[in-house]
Design an enzyme around this catalytic site. Structure first.
Site, PDB file in Angstrom:
ATOM      1  N   CYS A 131      84.315  57.172  50.630  1.00 12.86           N
ATOM      2  CA  CYS A 131      84.075  57.785  50.145  1.00 12.86           C
ATOM      3  C   CYS A 131      84.558  59.609  50.784  1.00 12.86           C
ATOM      4  O   CYS A 131      84.953  60.256  48.968  1.00 12.86           O
ATOM      5  CB  CYS A 131      82.580  58.190  50.115  1.00 12.86           C
ATOM      6  SG  CYS A 131      81.951  57.990  51.816  1.00 12.86           S
ATOM      7  N   HIS A 244      78.628  64.943  49.597  1.00 11.49           N
ATOM      8  CA  HIS A 244      79.473  65.017  50.809  1.00 11.49           C
ATOM      9  C   HIS A 244      80.336  66.442  50.885  1.00 11.49           C
ATOM     10  O   HIS A 244      80.776  66.139  49.797  1.00 11.49           O
ATOM     11  CB  HIS A 244      80.747  64.225  51.225  1.00 11.49           C
ATOM     12  CG  HIS A 244      80.447  62.502  51.865  1.00 11.49           C
ATOM     13  ND1 HIS A 244      78.338  62.033  52.103  1.00 11.49           N
ATOM     14  CD2 HIS A 244      80.499  61.384  51.796  1.00 11.49           C
ATOM     15  CE1 HIS A 244      78.594  61.137  52.356  1.00 11.49           C
ATOM     16  NE2 HIS A 244      79.612  60.666  52.741  1.00 11.49           N
TER      17      HIS A 244
HETATM   18  O1  L14 Z   1      83.341  52.289  54.859  1.00 13.41           O
HETATM   19  O2  L14 Z   1      78.183  55.519  57.191  1.00 13.41           O
HETATM   20  O3  L14 Z   1      83.381  53.178  52.553  1.00 13.41           O
HETATM   21  O4  L14 Z   1      78.727  57.759  55.871  1.00 13.41           O
HETATM   22  C1  L14 Z   1      81.525  54.872  53.658  1.00 13.41           C
HETATM   23  C2  L14 Z   1      80.415  56.097  54.567  1.00 13.41           C
HETATM   24  C3  L14 Z   1      81.584  53.432  55.790  1.00 13.41           C
HETATM   25  C4  L14 Z   1      80.403  54.298  56.361  1.00 13.41           C
HETATM   26  C5  L14 Z   1      82.833  53.324  53.244  1.00 13.41           C
HETATM   27  C6  L14 Z   1      78.984  55.982  56.306  1.00 13.41           C
HETATM   28  C7  L14 Z   1      81.935  53.567  54.299  1.00 13.41           C
HETATM   29  C8  L14 Z   1      79.889  55.674  55.486  1.00 13.41           C
END
Ligand code: L14
Ligand code: 25A
Length: 338
Positions: A131, A244
């Site tokens: 993300c 985010h």
């Molecule tokens: O790898 O805890 O797509 O915010 C992205 C969000 C891993 C965890 C990924 C989090 C996730 C992350």
């Protein structure tokens, strides 16, 4: 254009629910929708276009007849079931980190490298990036095309929803406990997240960076198709539910003025420039939540580099960071290749 049998694996999760909503809102050509999750969710019914769809158990053979399968149920399940789904004829669009760096699997952000979707033919799998990486590479792309990016220094302020529904509940419960003078319980995050800021997302690596930070390094280079770009990331968790935020500083080979960057970003698909300091106007997580675009503001000449640019980038991590980007990949797939 035809209609397709579509499945969502991890349908009851924070991202899975957003995938169902996004398929509906964008009127994706769904002939039939199948929903899968763990046994905990068996029998649960979720709404799609006014109909109730029963959640079935994710298991071997459940993808028979499925043409497009959106996965968001953790990397372990992706490793186990994506090849199975692909073998039965589905194209898998996987939201976990399991397949992203596999050279035979395309890693796609449709505004940046839509042509990479063609690589689905290798393994029947397309990976949806991390993300934080997705929302960063969208505004990086027009800047890179104009001025060639040498390095990126980024600090993230990530919402709890990135870690799923249980993590959002933990922020809510801890906040309530603290306001009621009760003891705080930590189950999802290693420390209290309410009224706090944790410089730690995913596991630590030998080089001192976290896995989340190394995803931003590796995935950015793969999506942009340029291994000369250097990325140094610090990823932090903040007590926000959705959205985010990122402080992004770029060093470019050629000069790019803030005015030129604003002009390029304003006409780039999926980007909204929100940059009027005199009116206190800049991107905010609570305003980006529920929206599709990547918001960019605080665009200024960076003082630490000769050719430098700094900006503030915000997006809904469940939508552009996960569900929306996956559905956009599916749209390219069915439009161009199926
Ligand atoms: O790898 O805890 O797509 O915010 C992205 C969000 C891993 C965890 C990924 C989090 C996730 C992350
Ligand atoms: O096991 P792992 O590798 O740690 O992976 C699971 C974690 O990864 C997160 C996910 O959060 C979870 O924390 N995750 C997945 N993709 C991610 C991404 N791209 C991600 N985090 C960041 N970025 P989640 O809650 O969003 O999604 C979990 C989904 O995965 C299903 N699942 C888990 N184990 C499974 C499995 N499916 C099949 N087989 C397995 N072994 C999980 O199904 C969910 O769909 P579930 O049945 O366990 O659902 C949990 C129950 O939670 C409630 N609920 C969840 N979200 C909401 C909700 N209720 C209301 N609103 C919501 N938004 C439901 O009651 C549901 O029954």
């Amino acid at each position: 254009m035809g209609e397709y049998v579509v499945a969502v694996a991890g349908a009851t999760g924070a991202v899975g629910r957003e995938m169902i909503k996004t398929l509906e809102q964008r009127n994706f050509p769904v002939k039939e929708l199948k929903l899968f999750a763990s046994v905990r969710s068996k029998g649960l019914e979720l709404k799609y276009k006014g109909d109730s769809v029963k959640v079935e158990v994710l298991e071997k053979g459940c993808f028979d007849g499925v043409e497009v399968a959106l996965f968001s149920c953790g990397g372990g399940r992706s490793l186990e079931y994506a090849p199975d789904a692909a073998a039965s004829g589905a194209v898998v669009i996987d939201n976990s980190s399991a397949w992203r760096m596999d050279p035979a699997v395309p890693l796609v952000v449709p505004e940046v490298n839509p042509y990479a979707v063609a690589g689905y033919k290798n393994k029947g799998i397309i990976a949806n990036p991390n993300c934080s990486t997705i929302q960063m590479v969208v505004p990086l792309k027009p800047i890179h095309d104009y001025a060639k990016i040498k390095r990126v220094i980024v600090a993230t302020y990530q919402a709890t929803s990135g870690a799923g529904k249980k993590a959002m509940d933990e922020l809510m419960n801890q906040t309530q406990s603290i306001l009621n003078f009760q003891p705080v319980e930590c189950n999802v995050f290693p420390h209290q997240i309410a009224f706090n800021c944790l410089p730690h997302i995913d596991v630590f690596q030998d080089n001192g960076y976290t896995k989340e930070e190394m995803k931003m390094y590796n995935e950015t280079r793969k999506i942009m198709g340029d291994d000369t770009i250097l990325v140094s990331a610090t990823t932090a968790r903040v007590p926000v539910f959705i959205g985010h935020s990122e402080s992004v500083t770029i060093e470019t080979e050629r000069e790019i003025t803030p005015e030129k960057a604003r002009e390029l970003l304003s006409s780039f698909p999926g980007v909204v420039v929100q940059d009027s300091p005199a009116d206190n106007a800049y991107p905010l997580a609570i305003e980006a939540a529920g929206k599709d675009d990547v918001y960019v503001g605080r665009i200024r000449k960076d003082l630490a580099f000769e050719h430098g640019l700094s900006m503030w980038v915000v997006a809904d991590n469940l939508r552009k960071g996960a569900a929306l980007n996956a559905v956009q990949i599916a749209e390219v797939l069915v439009k161009e290749y199926m």
